[in-house]
Write an enzyme that holds these catalytic residues in place. Structure first.
Site, PDB file in Angstrom:
ATOM      1  CE  LYS A   1      25.541  34.233  30.997  1.00 56.41           C
ATOM      2  NZ  LYS A   1      26.461  33.378  31.870  1.00 56.41           N
TER       3      LYS A   1
HETATM    4  P1  NAD Z   1      31.520  39.606  38.938  1.00 61.05           P
HETATM    5  O1  NAD Z   1      30.754  40.858  38.634  1.00 61.05           O
HETATM    6  O2  NAD Z   1      31.335  39.088  40.210  1.00 61.05           O
HETATM    7  O3  NAD Z   1      33.003  40.235  38.655  1.00 61.05           O
HETATM    8  C1  NAD Z   1      33.587  40.457  37.503  1.00 61.05           C
HETATM    9  C2  NAD Z   1      35.229  41.072  37.829  1.00 61.05           C
HETATM   10  O4  NAD Z   1      35.796  41.319  36.680  1.00 61.05           O
HETATM   11  C3  NAD Z   1      35.022  42.276  38.694  1.00 61.05           C
HETATM   12  O5  NAD Z   1      35.890  42.241  39.690  1.00 61.05           O
HETATM   13  C4  NAD Z   1      35.203  43.438  37.748  1.00 61.05           C
HETATM   14  O6  NAD Z   1      36.086  44.683  38.305  1.00 61.05           O
HETATM   15  C5  NAD Z   1      36.444  42.825  36.844  1.00 61.05           C
HETATM   16  N1  NAD Z   1      36.592  43.201  35.533  1.00 61.05           N
HETATM   17  C6  NAD Z   1      35.692  43.818  34.674  1.00 61.05           C
HETATM   18  N2  NAD Z   1      36.316  44.184  33.441  1.00 61.05           N
HETATM   19  C7  NAD Z   1      37.713  43.930  33.850  1.00 61.05           C
HETATM   20  C8  NAD Z   1      38.874  44.011  32.908  1.00 61.05           C
HETATM   21  N3  NAD Z   1      38.742  44.491  31.804  1.00 61.05           N
HETATM   22  N4  NAD Z   1      40.050  43.766  33.416  1.00 61.05           N
HETATM   23  C9  NAD Z   1      39.960  43.107  34.616  1.00 61.05           C
HETATM   24  N5  NAD Z   1      39.043  42.924  35.535  1.00 61.05           N
HETATM   25  C10 NAD Z   1      37.931  43.404  35.040  1.00 61.05           C
HETATM   26  O7  NAD Z   1      31.478  38.623  37.882  1.00 61.05           O
HETATM   27  P2  NAD Z   1      31.822  37.029  37.962  1.00 61.05           P
HETATM   28  O8  NAD Z   1      30.319  36.231  38.135  1.00 61.05           O
HETATM   29  O9  NAD Z   1      32.895  36.824  38.713  1.00 61.05           O
HETATM   30  O10 NAD Z   1      31.912  36.756  36.263  1.00 61.05           O
HETATM   31  C11 NAD Z   1      33.174  36.760  35.584  1.00 61.05           C
HETATM   32  C12 NAD Z   1      33.307  35.959  34.625  1.00 61.05           C
HETATM   33  O11 NAD Z   1      33.241  34.679  35.082  1.00 61.05           O
HETATM   34  C13 NAD Z   1      32.324  36.245  33.467  1.00 61.05           C
HETATM   35  O12 NAD Z   1      32.971  35.852  32.224  1.00 61.05           O
HETATM   36  C14 NAD Z   1      31.213  35.058  33.740  1.00 61.05           C
HETATM   37  O13 NAD Z   1      30.484  34.862  32.655  1.00 61.05           O
HETATM   38  C15 NAD Z   1      32.120  33.881  34.314  1.00 61.05           C
HETATM   39  N6  NAD Z   1      31.170  33.194  35.086  1.00 61.05           N
HETATM   40  C16 NAD Z   1      30.564  33.647  36.257  1.00 61.05           C
HETATM   41  C17 NAD Z   1      29.935  32.478  36.883  1.00 61.05           C
HETATM   42  C18 NAD Z   1      29.150  32.785  38.297  1.00 61.05           C
HETATM   43  O14 NAD Z   1      28.718  31.665  38.931  1.00 61.05           O
HETATM   44  N7  NAD Z   1      29.551  34.048  38.920  1.00 61.05           N
HETATM   45  C19 NAD Z   1      29.780  31.375  36.360  1.00 61.05           C
HETATM   46  C20 NAD Z   1      30.558  31.048  35.010  1.00 61.05           C
HETATM   47  C21 NAD Z   1      31.167  31.782  34.450  1.00 61.05           C
END
Ligand code: NAD
Length: 419
Positions: A109
């Site tokens: 990461k």
């Molecule tokens: P992203 O940046 O696309 O979205 C994050 C979202 O969370 C945004 O809408 C933001 O406004 C919201 N957010 C932030 N703080 C918040 C809070 N306190 N309460 C409510 N909403 C809040 O990110 P993502 O890629 O969707 O990642 C989100 C989670 O999923 C992370 O934990 C990430 O590690 C995990 N994840 C993502 C992927 C991927 O491929 N994108 C893969 C595996 C895991």
């Protein structure tokens, strides 16, 4: 501003989860010592000339937790709360996650402590390129392959790919995944995490005999993972009754029109003010009476002080580490079925693996082919984890960790110690 109540250090959570599973599977001390901790940690200074002409220094990290089963793999996060411990935790979870879905990668990461929402595109590009050159000795298609995470996207990956390729002197698309299609990205990568979450929810509903059609859903975090999960659930006939992002939370007990909400979020950048919805206190989203709760934001959002309010029957961890161990115990005692992150959100890294394979072979697959392969991988992993959960009478999280840690342990035992 919506606050994330952090009741613990994510890395402590990762270590505690490891120990719990290692104890449950009777893992010997030597193997634990070899696979528990990150193999390599790099901290870098990232100086960037900002638009006002001044230099700002950012701190960046790249952690390789494991290369036992293959090259290290994991996203890059741009967020004000990024710390080395958070990156170590996320890298550790990537190792077990890749092993749960049985793809030949280890875990890594990266992250930069920054506030991308208050940076221009030019500043972000300069920061990304300088960070890439700083971590260049660690990354590469055979070594360590970054991908998008919170507040990074396909554009960020394109800058990394370009910086790396220019340094080496020839195009190397396989150095990152989650790239734009025009640079060797894969069809289906953008929606892969949400699609994988959706497949695991389908499996859980089948197991618990909850019809997905008409099921009620609350989604915390409406970014890549949360919005796509919501969209696929909506298409399958579920009612998404509440959604939150970092600026606010909306509710409609008859179900929100998710395609229109995604359209609005793309245009204005937030969910608040969506027509045919009423505002809700973000903390109340977790306590809604619904069938499925999808935490899709950041770590530790469900913790000792609010877990007892959760009333969902299924909690699907689209985010990494949204439940603290204390929350886990509370939900388990309440009989709530948790689909753990290292299983639930593994669709992203699975299609990243497909992207890397396509880049290495210079041969690209059709979207349906990718969806079919992803569905097979996710449903097989769910079945494998569920079997351990039922056979050994352990939680789904411990079961997933037993599967993932067990595969890494087997690989390290066969490889032995060098020299
Ligand atoms: P992203 O940046 O696309 O979205 C994050 C979202 O969370 C945004 O809408 C933001 O406004 C919201 N957010 C932030 N703080 C918040 C809070 N306190 N309460 C409510 N909403 C809040 O990110 P993502 O890629 O969707 O990642 C989100 C989670 O999923 C992370 O934990 C990430 O590690 C995990 N994840 C993502 C992927 C991927 O491929 N994108 C893969 C595996 C895991």
């Amino acid at each position: 501003m919506l606050m994330t109540k952090s009741t613990g250090n994510a890395y402590d959570v990762a270590l505690e989860n490891f120990d719990t599973a290692a104890d449950a599977m009777g893992l010997d001390k030597d193997t634990r010592e070899m696979i528990k901790y990150p193999e390599r940690i790099l901290m870098v200074t990232v100086p960037v000339r900002m638009d006002d002409g001044q230099i700002h220094r950012f701190e960046g990290y790249r952690v390789q937790h494991s290369q036992v089963r293959g090259p290290a793999k994991g996203g890059i996060r741009f967020h004000p709360q990024v710390t080395l411990d958070e990156v170590k935790a996320l890298a550790t979870w990537m190792t077990w996650k890749c092993a749960v879905v049985n793809i030949p990668f280890g875990g890594a990461k990266g992250g930069i402590t920054c506030d991308p929402k208050h940076m221009s595109k030019g500043e972000l590009e300069r920061m990304t390129r300088r960070y890439t050159s700083a971590i260049l000795p660690l990354i590469g298609p055979e070594q360590d392959i970054p991908a998008p995470d919170v507040y990074t996207n396909s554009q960020t990956m394109a800058w990394i790919m370009d910086t790396y390729s220019m340094t080496k002197g020839y195009p190397i698309p396989g150095v990152v995944t989650g790239k734009p299609i025009s640079l060797g990205g894969s069809l289906g990568r953008n929606e892969a995490t949400g699609r994988g979450v959706f497949y695991t929810i389908q499996c859980a509903c089948e197991h618990l005999k909850i019809p997905l059609k008409g099921a009620t859903v609350a989604v915390q975090g409406f970014g890549n993972a949360g919005s796509i999960t919501a969209q696929l659930l909506h298409e399958a006939g579920a009612k998404v009754i509440a959604v939150s992002d970092s600026t606010g939370c909306i509710y409609n007990r008859n179900g929100l029109n998710i395609p229109e909400l995604i359209h609005m979020k793309t245009l204005v950048g937030h969910v608040e003010g969506f027509p045919e919805s009423e505002p809700l206190e973000p903390a109340d989203l977790l306590a809604l009476n619904c069938d499925i709760l999808v935490p899709a934001a950041l770590e530790n959002t469900v913790h000792a002080e609010n877990a007892a309010t959760v009333r969902a029957r299924i909690v699907a961890e689209a985010a990494n580490g949204p439940l603290t161990p204390a929350a886990d115990r509370i939900l388990e005692a309440k009989g709530i079925f948790v689909i753990p992150d290292i299983l639930c959100n593994a669709g992203g890294v699975t299609v990243s693996y497909f992207e890397w394979v396509q880049d290495e072979q210079h041969l690209f697959w059709e979207a349906q082919d990718i969806y079919d392969r992803l569905e097979r991988v996710m449903k097989t992993a769910f079945r494998d984890v569920l079997k351990i959960h039922l056979d050994r009478n352990v939680s789904m999280r411990i079961a997933a960790n037993i599967l993932g840690i067990g595969r890494v342990a087997e690989a390290v035992q066969i490889r032995g110690i060098y020299p």
